[in-house]
Design an enzyme around this catalytic site. Sequence first.
Site, PDB file in Angstrom:
ATOM      1  N   HIS A  50      20.811  19.894 -11.966  1.00 48.64           N
ATOM      2  CA  HIS A  50      20.977  20.053 -10.527  1.00 48.64           C
ATOM      3  C   HIS A  50      20.498  21.436 -10.122  1.00 48.64           C
ATOM      4  CE1 HIS A  50      22.736  19.704  -6.556  1.00 48.64           C
ATOM      5  NE2 HIS A  50      23.273  20.900  -6.717  1.00 48.64           N
TER       6      HIS A  50
ATOM      7  N   GLU B 125      -8.769  -3.583   5.183  1.00 50.36           N
ATOM      8  CA  GLU B 125      -8.254  -4.229   3.969  1.00 50.36           C
ATOM      9  C   GLU B 125      -8.117  -5.735   4.180  1.00 50.36           C
ATOM     10  OE1 GLU B 125      -7.340  -3.721   0.656  1.00 50.36           O
ATOM     11  OE2 GLU B 125      -6.709  -5.816   0.792  1.00 50.36           O
TER      12      GLU B 125
ATOM     13  N   GLU C 114     -22.601   8.398 -26.284  1.00 48.16           N
ATOM     14  CA  GLU C 114     -22.343   8.672 -24.862  1.00 48.16           C
ATOM     15  C   GLU C 114     -23.668   8.861 -24.129  1.00 48.16           C
ATOM     16  OE1 GLU C 114     -19.528   8.757 -22.732  1.00 48.16           O
ATOM     17  OE2 GLU C 114     -21.293   8.824 -21.431  1.00 48.16           O
TER      18      GLU C 114
HETATM   19  P1  NAI Z   1      -8.222  -1.906  -5.995  1.00 43.96           P
HETATM   20  O1  NAI Z   1      -8.351  -3.184  -6.726  1.00 43.96           O
HETATM   21  O2  NAI Z   1      -7.049  -1.031  -6.219  1.00 43.96           O
HETATM   22  O3  NAI Z   1      -8.304  -2.174  -4.416  1.00 43.96           O
HETATM   23  C1  NAI Z   1      -9.384  -2.856  -3.818  1.00 43.96           C
HETATM   24  C2  NAI Z   1      -8.945  -3.408  -2.488  1.00 43.96           C
HETATM   25  O4  NAI Z   1     -10.096  -3.900  -1.797  1.00 43.96           O
HETATM   26  C3  NAI Z   1      -7.991  -4.593  -2.626  1.00 43.96           C
HETATM   27  O5  NAI Z   1      -6.811  -4.312  -1.897  1.00 43.96           O
HETATM   28  C4  NAI Z   1      -8.780  -5.764  -2.040  1.00 43.96           C
HETATM   29  O6  NAI Z   1      -7.960  -6.689  -1.367  1.00 43.96           O
HETATM   30  C5  NAI Z   1      -9.737  -5.061  -1.077  1.00 43.96           C
HETATM   31  N1  NAI Z   1     -10.962  -5.842  -0.753  1.00 43.96           N
HETATM   32  C6  NAI Z   1     -11.771  -6.517  -1.601  1.00 43.96           C
HETATM   33  N2  NAI Z   1     -12.790  -7.114  -0.937  1.00 43.96           N
HETATM   34  C7  NAI Z   1     -12.630  -6.803   0.378  1.00 43.96           C
HETATM   35  C8  NAI Z   1     -13.351  -7.120   1.571  1.00 43.96           C
HETATM   36  N3  NAI Z   1     -14.462  -7.865   1.563  1.00 43.96           N
HETATM   37  N4  NAI Z   1     -12.900  -6.625   2.746  1.00 43.96           N
HETATM   38  C9  NAI Z   1     -11.772  -5.865   2.791  1.00 43.96           C
HETATM   39  N5  NAI Z   1     -11.067  -5.521   1.689  1.00 43.96           N
HETATM   40  C10 NAI Z   1     -11.474  -5.976   0.488  1.00 43.96           C
HETATM   41  O7  NAI Z   1      -9.596  -1.136  -6.316  1.00 43.96           O
HETATM   42  P2  NAI Z   1     -10.036   0.391  -6.138  1.00 43.96           P
HETATM   43  O8  NAI Z   1      -9.147   1.107  -5.199  1.00 43.96           O
HETATM   44  O9  NAI Z   1     -11.483   0.328  -5.864  1.00 43.96           O
HETATM   45  O10 NAI Z   1      -9.786   1.001  -7.566  1.00 43.96           O
HETATM   46  C11 NAI Z   1     -10.509   0.493  -8.700  1.00 43.96           C
HETATM   47  C12 NAI Z   1      -9.729   0.634  -9.969  1.00 43.96           C
HETATM   48  O11 NAI Z   1      -9.558   1.985 -10.301  1.00 43.96           O
HETATM   49  C13 NAI Z   1      -8.361   0.019  -9.870  1.00 43.96           C
HETATM   50  O12 NAI Z   1      -8.175  -0.832 -10.963  1.00 43.96           O
HETATM   51  C14 NAI Z   1      -7.421   1.172  -9.926  1.00 43.96           C
HETATM   52  O13 NAI Z   1      -6.251   0.849 -10.658  1.00 43.96           O
HETATM   53  C15 NAI Z   1      -8.221   2.249 -10.620  1.00 43.96           C
HETATM   54  N6  NAI Z   1      -7.824   3.539 -10.097  1.00 43.96           N
HETATM   55  C16 NAI Z   1      -6.592   4.019 -10.415  1.00 43.96           C
HETATM   56  C17 NAI Z   1      -6.158   5.215  -9.892  1.00 43.96           C
HETATM   57  C18 NAI Z   1      -4.790   5.676 -10.231  1.00 43.96           C
HETATM   58  O14 NAI Z   1      -4.165   5.110 -11.110  1.00 43.96           O
HETATM   59  N7  NAI Z   1      -4.253   6.686  -9.554  1.00 43.96           N
HETATM   60  C19 NAI Z   1      -6.989   6.024  -9.002  1.00 43.96           C
HETATM   61  C20 NAI Z   1      -8.234   5.402  -8.708  1.00 43.96           C
HETATM   62  C21 NAI Z   1      -8.628   4.220  -9.250  1.00 43.96           C
END
Ligand code: NAI
Length: 467
Positions: free
Chosen positions: A446, A205, A32
Amino acid sequence: MSYDVVFIGTGPGGYVGAIKAAQLGLRTAVVEKRETFGGTCLNVGCIPSKAMLHATEMFAEAGHNFEALGIDIPAPKLNLKNMMAHKDATVASNVNGVAFLFKKNKIDSFRGTGRISGPGRIAVTGVDGKVTDVETKNIVIATGSDVAGIPGVKVDIDETVIVSSTGALSLAKVPGHLVVVGGGVIGLEMGSVWARLGAKVTVVEYLDTILGGMDGEVAKQFQRMLAKQGMEFRLGAKVTGVAKAKKGATVTFEPVKGGDAETIAADVVLIATGRRAYTDNLGLEEAGVEMERGKVKTDGHYATNVAGIYAIGDVIAGPMLAHKAEDEGIAVAEIIAGQAGHVNYGAIPSVVYTSPEIASVGKTEEELKKDGIDYKVGKFPFTANGRARAMLHTDGFVKILADKTTDRVLGAHILGHGAGEMIHELTVLMEFGGSSEDLARTTHAHPTMSESVREAALATFFKPIHM
Ligand code: NAI
């Protein structure tokens, strides 16, 4: 000393895998480079964000909903320093917990950056530059992911004005205007945190919807709820520039369908446009490990093309989720120990920890339509649930998708308070290939929010009782 297995990286994939390997009797070590174990999730991801989400949800509740419950208090005051201290303490107790578990399971740890230096060899470079050679029969790459940035756009993330999720967890003060690039999970979770504390939040977005890939009906209703909470959305907008200004920064975007570019000013910009597999300086190329679409290529048993080198978690294909990595860690440990490790990718829940939460498992309606599968829908709103009314948490609904012929549950989507906990009965049901009738005939206590799950199941093949 030679090990049976060494995990490079101690995020949820690596640390859980290492513990399982040790429990199965393998001589196990981890490498790590961070000061503490736990990877992105425990240090600067899932765990600190949940501390902030919980604290700010309480703040918002106290500010907006107490009166309706008959609790009169003066308007709550934010003590950001103490809120951050709560977050830091939460992280500390979790990463220390991993260190304790490593000790308990007699797992050795090497602090530094690991590089595969030959078959069964890892060179670990410590912060002092000293290199330690580690010998092992098997290597598991569990190095996770890093911020992807915006493809084709140069962005200088300084973690103060232009931030990734890491900086967004530690802002020194509430920004006047937070512009979030990307309406995915990170954008909406961290956007919610700062919106609740008083920031104006604008989400830009690219797609025509937030949470692309999520069930369309859920995403649409959820966007309406966030808009009611004060968040602004610029959809179908491609960000083409993010630049620091004298004060704050500017974000430039243009309509995806074509048209004039627009530039807006922000105090802070959060870049949340996805993550990329992190394999920098791992020596993969020299070791001959094949990559595929920027990720380490593995077979169904997490083996790379090089004997004795495996990979799990964000660094390989599949959803970038901590629990997916954990389960792959367990499976790869079992496989290396000679057992049959397996992950069911058809039943991996995913949760967005906003307010209300969104949780889903299995297929969306859009996916079923695309695959030409005949399905039926059962829906039940929380407005018709007694417990939800008592708690003033009537926003949202449960939606269950079942096969039209066999009644087998193919997908479930919950938008509502506590959705992230409720999704698991559906996950278990799907793991066992259960039908919506199985679920509807199961007694639910419930009054609980979960009764809505049962009602939605009833609605797929007959009628809900309370509607
Ligand atoms: P994401 O892939 O969920 O969302 C990124 C968004 O940015 C997409 O909707 C995309 O269309 C948009 N985008 C890309 N280029 C762009 C541009 N030039 N202009 C405007 N919009 C644009 O990625 P995010 O939110 O960064 O998360 C990263 C990873 O971390 C994901 O795989 C997610 O699953 C994971 N994650 C999961 C969580 C959870 O399960 N609660 C919490 C936080 C992250």
